[in-house]
Every structure is written in C-alpha cells, then in structure tokens.
Design a protein around this motif. Structure first.
Motif, PDB file in Angstrom:
ATOM      1  N   ASN A  70      44.755  26.558  76.899  1.00  0.00           N
ATOM      2  CA  ASN A  70      43.850  27.695  77.087  1.00  0.00           C
ATOM      3  C   ASN A  70      42.936  28.017  75.918  1.00  0.00           C
ATOM      4  OD1 ASN A  70      45.259  27.988  79.525  1.00  0.00           O
ATOM      5  ND2 ASN A  70      46.758  29.326  78.577  1.00  0.00           N
ATOM      6  N   GLY A  71      43.080  27.267  74.844  1.00  0.00           N
ATOM      7  CA  GLY A  71      42.218  27.517  73.695  1.00  0.00           C
ATOM      8  C   GLY A  71      42.806  28.520  72.715  1.00  0.00           C
ATOM      9  N   TYR A  72      42.197  28.582  71.567  1.00  0.00           N
ATOM     10  CA  TYR A  72      42.670  29.488  70.519  1.00  0.00           C
ATOM     11  C   TYR A  72      42.526  30.940  70.966  1.00  0.00           C
ATOM     12  CZ  TYR A  72      43.060  31.747  65.951  1.00  0.00           C
ATOM     13  OH  TYR A  72      43.436  32.559  64.908  1.00  0.00           O
ATOM     14  N   ASN A  73      41.442  31.240  71.624  1.00  0.00           N
ATOM     15  CA  ASN A  73      41.235  32.605  72.111  1.00  0.00           C
ATOM     16  C   ASN A  73      41.981  32.876  73.415  1.00  0.00           C
ATOM     17  OD1 ASN A  73      39.528  33.926  70.198  1.00  0.00           O
ATOM     18  ND2 ASN A  73      37.879  32.546  70.812  1.00  0.00           N
ATOM     19  N   GLY A  74      42.669  31.896  73.904  1.00  0.00           N
ATOM     20  CA  GLY A  74      43.342  32.034  75.183  1.00  0.00           C
ATOM     21  C   GLY A  74      44.848  32.158  75.088  1.00  0.00           C
ATOM     22  N   PHE A  75      45.346  32.359  73.895  1.00  0.00           N
ATOM     23  CA  PHE A  75      46.789  32.589  73.770  1.00  0.00           C
ATOM     24  C   PHE A  75      47.027  33.803  72.875  1.00  0.00           C
ATOM     25  CE2 PHE A  75      48.848  31.615  69.690  1.00  0.00           C
ATOM     26  CZ  PHE A  75      47.758  31.217  68.940  1.00  0.00           C
ATOM     27  N   SER A  76      48.173  34.421  73.050  1.00  0.00           N
ATOM     28  CA  SER A  76      48.488  35.623  72.286  1.00  0.00           C
ATOM     29  C   SER A  76      49.889  35.534  71.687  1.00  0.00           C
ATOM     30  CB  SER A  76      48.414  36.855  73.189  1.00  0.00           C
ATOM     31  OG  SER A  76      49.476  36.861  74.114  1.00  0.00           O
ATOM     32  N   PHE A  77      50.093  36.287  70.651  1.00  0.00           N
ATOM     33  CA  PHE A  77      51.417  36.347  70.026  1.00  0.00           C
ATOM     34  C   PHE A  77      52.477  36.796  71.027  1.00  0.00           C
ATOM     35  CE2 PHE A  77      51.563  36.183  65.202  1.00  0.00           C
ATOM     36  CZ  PHE A  77      50.502  35.303  65.126  1.00  0.00           C
ATOM     37  N   ARG A  78      52.094  37.680  71.891  1.00  0.00           N
ATOM     38  CA  ARG A  78      53.062  38.187  72.862  1.00  0.00           C
ATOM     39  C   ARG A  78      53.503  37.098  73.839  1.00  0.00           C
ATOM     40  NH1 ARG A  78      51.299  43.399  71.669  1.00  0.00           N
ATOM     41  NH2 ARG A  78      52.947  44.943  71.924  1.00  0.00           N
ATOM     42  N   GLU A  79      52.565  36.256  74.209  1.00  0.00           N
ATOM     43  CA  GLU A  79      52.934  35.189  75.147  1.00  0.00           C
ATOM     44  C   GLU A  79      53.821  34.162  74.452  1.00  0.00           C
ATOM     45  OE1 GLU A  79      49.647  33.529  77.252  1.00  0.00           O
ATOM     46  OE2 GLU A  79      50.934  32.349  78.588  1.00  0.00           O
ATOM     47  N   VAL A  80      53.465  33.835  73.243  1.00  0.00           N
ATOM     48  CA  VAL A  80      54.302  32.916  72.474  1.00  0.00           C
ATOM     49  C   VAL A  80      55.706  33.490  72.327  1.00  0.00           C
ATOM     50  CG1 VAL A  80      54.673  31.891  70.199  1.00  0.00           C
ATOM     51  CG2 VAL A  80      52.381  31.885  71.194  1.00  0.00           C
ATOM     52  N   ALA A  81      55.750  34.761  71.942  1.00  0.00           N
ATOM     53  CA  ALA A  81      57.036  35.424  71.736  1.00  0.00           C
ATOM     54  C   ALA A  81      57.869  35.406  73.010  1.00  0.00           C
ATOM     55  CB  ALA A  81      56.810  36.857  71.272  1.00  0.00           C
ATOM     56  N   SER A  82      57.228  35.767  74.093  1.00  0.00           N
ATOM     57  CA  SER A  82      57.925  35.823  75.368  1.00  0.00           C
ATOM     58  C   SER A  82      58.567  34.484  75.719  1.00  0.00           C
ATOM     59  CB  SER A  82      56.946  36.261  76.459  1.00  0.00           C
ATOM     60  OG  SER A  82      57.367  35.806  77.719  1.00  0.00           O
ATOM     61  N   ARG A  83      57.829  33.415  75.502  1.00  0.00           N
ATOM     62  CA  ARG A  83      58.361  32.084  75.836  1.00  0.00           C
ATOM     63  C   ARG A  83      59.429  31.642  74.850  1.00  0.00           C
ATOM     64  NH1 ARG A  83      53.977  28.475  78.954  1.00  0.00           N
ATOM     65  NH2 ARG A  83      52.671  30.172  79.728  1.00  0.00           N
ATOM     66  N   ALA A  84      59.376  32.197  73.657  1.00  0.00           N
ATOM     67  CA  ALA A  84      60.373  31.822  72.641  1.00  0.00           C
ATOM     68  C   ALA A  84      61.604  32.718  72.738  1.00  0.00           C
ATOM     69  CB  ALA A  84      59.752  31.900  71.251  1.00  0.00           C
ATOM     70  N   GLY A  85      61.538  33.713  73.614  1.00  0.00           N
ATOM     71  CA  GLY A  85      62.682  34.601  73.780  1.00  0.00           C
ATOM     72  C   GLY A  85      62.838  35.608  72.664  1.00  0.00           C
ATOM     73  N   ILE A  86      61.771  35.894  71.977  1.00  0.00           N
ATOM     74  CA  ILE A  86      61.806  36.907  70.922  1.00  0.00           C
ATOM     75  C   ILE A  86      60.659  37.901  71.119  1.00  0.00           C
ATOM     76  CG2 ILE A  86      62.951  35.436  69.219  1.00  0.00           C
ATOM     77  CD1 ILE A  86      60.250  34.772  68.041  1.00  0.00           C
ATOM     78  N   LYS A  87      60.464  38.793  70.159  1.00  0.00           N
ATOM     79  CA  LYS A  87      59.391  39.769  70.243  1.00  0.00           C
ATOM     80  C   LYS A  87      58.225  39.337  69.357  1.00  0.00           C
ATOM     81  CE  LYS A  87      61.542  42.393  73.071  1.00  0.00           C
ATOM     82  NZ  LYS A  87      61.033  42.673  74.434  1.00  0.00           N
ATOM     83  N   SER A  88      57.055  39.865  69.660  1.00  0.00           N
ATOM     84  CA  SER A  88      55.866  39.421  68.929  1.00  0.00           C
ATOM     85  C   SER A  88      55.964  39.744  67.442  1.00  0.00           C
ATOM     86  CB  SER A  88      54.615  40.030  69.548  1.00  0.00           C
ATOM     87  OG  SER A  88      54.445  41.364  69.156  1.00  0.00           O
ATOM     88  N   ALA A  89      56.644  40.818  67.097  1.00  0.00           N
ATOM     89  CA  ALA A  89      56.801  41.159  65.674  1.00  0.00           C
ATOM     90  C   ALA A  89      57.558  40.046  64.941  1.00  0.00           C
ATOM     91  CB  ALA A  89      57.531  42.480  65.525  1.00  0.00           C
TER      92      ALA A  89
END
Lengths: 197, 197
Positions: free
Chosen positions: A30-49
């Motif tokens: 999705n590109g650099y502008n197409g991903f978010s910390f929250r989505e990464v966090a969600s898939r990693a099973g943790i929180k964005s913080a």
DNA sequence: GTCTATAATTTGATAGAC
DNA sequence: GTCTATCAAATTATAGAC
C-alpha cells in the motif's frame, strides 16, 4: 534513530523483526503513506505505543524497512562476477520478490511516492537503485554481454534492465495479472541486443 | 457519481476543471493517498466542502482525474497507423508528461498504490495500460517493427515498451535525476531488436 | 517491553445558511 | 457554488504506570 536493534536480543525473531516483517509487507502493498502504526501494531498483537518503542518515528521504521530490504536483496544476488548468466539470475531474483499476495518491489513503491517521502526514506530508495545498477553493470561487463565496451552504454543497459522490471511490476499490477510480468521479463531475456551487437 | 461536468458551464476553465488540474498534479506527485480535499481546496482558493460539491467522494475525484488523464494522453498520441516512427513518437509523448516539477505518469503512481486504491480508481489505471498497449501493438504492427509477425510477440513488445518507460520514471525519480529517464529512453530507442530480428 | 491514556492534527464527509 | 460549522474517525506521537 531507532532505539531498536542496538541493545536488543540476540537472533532473528525479536519483536522488532516481526514489526519490520509486517511493515515491509504493508509498505510493499500500500505504500509508505498507506500503512499506519496502528495497523502494524494490530497485526503484531501489540499496541501502537509499543511500536513507537522500537521505532520512535514512522520515518525510522520506513528507513529500517528499506535498509533491510535492500541488504537482503543484494545479499541474495551474490557476487556479480560469479553468475554465468547474470541477466537471467537477476530477473529470477527480482521475480522471487513478487509474492502473489500483492507485494511489489519496495523500491518501486517508494519511487512512485518519492516526493511525499521523508528525505531519509527517499535516500534508502535511491541506495537500492544505485546498488542494483552497479551490480548489473559489473555483471554485464564481466560476462561481455554489453552491446559495446563503453562505460556509458554499460550503465545505460543496467538502468534499462532495472527499469523494465520495476515497470513490468507496475503494469502487471495495473492489469491485475502477475503473469504479465513474466511475459515482459521473458521479452527482456530474449532480447537479442543484450546478447550481442 | 460526480455531480460535476454534467450540467455545469460551457468550456474549459470551470472550477471543476481547475480542481481536476490541481488534483492531478498532486496525485502525480504524491499519490492517491498523498493528497487531500483540503489541500486541493486551499490551492483552488475555496473550502474543502466546495470541492465535495463538485466531486462528492474522493474516489469520484480520483476517477475523474484518471479518466481525463488517459483520454488526453491517448488524444495526444493520435492515430497509431499514421506515425512513421511510432516508438520515437511514443517515447516523446511519454516524456512530455514529465514536467520536471516532480510529476510522473499517473498510471505509474496508481499502479504502485494499486492494492490501496478504491476499485473504480484502479479500474481507470488498468484502462490506461490497456489502451496504451493496444496503441503500441497497432503502431508496431503497422510499421513492421515487430521482431516477428506473431501476435503474442507483438503484445509482449508493446508491454515491454510501456514497462520500460514507467520503470524509467520510477528509477529516475529514486535517483533524483530526470536525465536518467532520457538515458534509458535513448537505450530503448536504439535497441536493435525492436527494429529487426 | 508493553500498557493506558491522551494530546494534537488531519482527514473524508455532511448539514444547512447564504 | 461557496460558505461556516461540525462530526466521526484515523493518524503520529508522547507521558507515565506497570
């Protein structure tokens, strides 16, 4: 600078690595502008913080993803002087990165977003292109595959090969058919002018 | 569906057109996910709510930009059977779109973001590629420039040319040097295998 | 290392006045 | 056609507890 990977654990499956894996697949889709910390966090099973703990800013994560991607790719290519058929080898390496689940070459994605990228991230995309062009130049010249002996022509051919593959990926994506990439790549490999002139 | 362009004014410089101009330049620089209604509005001297009047949803604006871009591009190409040197003509048309202020081919940008695009917008990017491939096929076959007479080879060469140009743009952007595009394009034009085989 | 909580900003979009 | 006002959601990022 990331607080990660410096004083962390020992080997290959740290949380930072998992984050890099996830972020890479998202950016390549999705590109650099197409991903978010929250989505990464969600898939990693943790929180964005917690993602911010490993990579303070988004640009840090972007840089880390790109560096690792480039290093891994160049590693996979190996010694340019060693390959008996460097063009075929290069095409195969490039093709191996197209996973079928929508991931394309990171450098291609970043290049398209170039002007919207943090400077440090854009620099990593540039590095990818420079290293790849250099590898191809070296491989072509070692095998006498260049259509002349001039350095200018060598570099031009290296850039042409890289361009064909990046472009073929884009076109194949737009057409919604990955086999288009294979078709185009075959056309490149068969091109006579890359064998003799 | 956009409320625009249907019952609006007569000619070429309506507000909707101005919005399209601005949106196109932003998308071609920063991608579909890299522009906002507010930024378009600001540059057009109006408020974002007014942009929504012309184009209800962002995807409507995206579709309109892409359609207009493709139509204009194909228009500029003209009759594929008429050109004495279609490859050179095509490269020139493509090159004319690279404005130096960071704008690249819309189709290239959208292709890179493909999986992050609304379906209607992705469909327009697909249309661009299909029309361009068809034009090139027709032009190459009319001039006997194909390296064989087979249709499969014809299409393959058309896609290869399109890919080189899209890819060259990406690579040139990454390297931060537009002249790289010209270098690669020159390599394509000189390629012997496109002249005879 | 991970969490909760929250700040500050941006975004796409709508309602309704003029 | 354009505005003000506003909304709900998402985003990057930080502070501080555990």
């Amino acid at each position: 600078m990331a607080a990660s990977k410096a004083g962390t654990s020992k080997a290959g499956t740290s949380k930072a690595d998992e984050i890099l894996d996830i972020a890479e697949s998202l950016v390549r889709r999705n590109g650099y502008n197409g991903f978010s910390f929250r989505e990464v966090a969600s898939r990693a099973g943790i929180k964005s913080a917690s993602v911010h703990y490993h990579f303070p800013a988004k640009s840090d994560l972007g840089v880390a993803v790109a560096r690792r991607y480039t290093d891994r790719f160049m590693d996979g290519l190996g010694d340019p002087q060693a390959s008996p058929d460097p063009l075929t080898a290069y095409v195969a390496a490039f093709r191996a990165g197209l996973t079928g689940d929508g991931q394309m070459c990171l450098c291609g994605v970043l290049g398209a977003e170039s002007t919207a990228l943090p400077a440090e991230v854009a620099a990593e995309a540039k590095r990818f292109c420079e290293l790849n062009a250099a590898w191809l130049e070296c491989a072509l010249s070692a095998r006498g595959l260049a259509s002349g002996a001039q350095d200018a022509s060598l570099r031009r051919q290296a850039l042409l090969i890289l361009s064909v593959l990046e472009g073929a990926m884009i076109v194949a994506r737009n057409l919604g058919d990955l086999t288009v990439f294979d078709e185009i790549a075959a056309g490149l490999t068969e091109a006579r002018y890359l064998r003799r002139a």
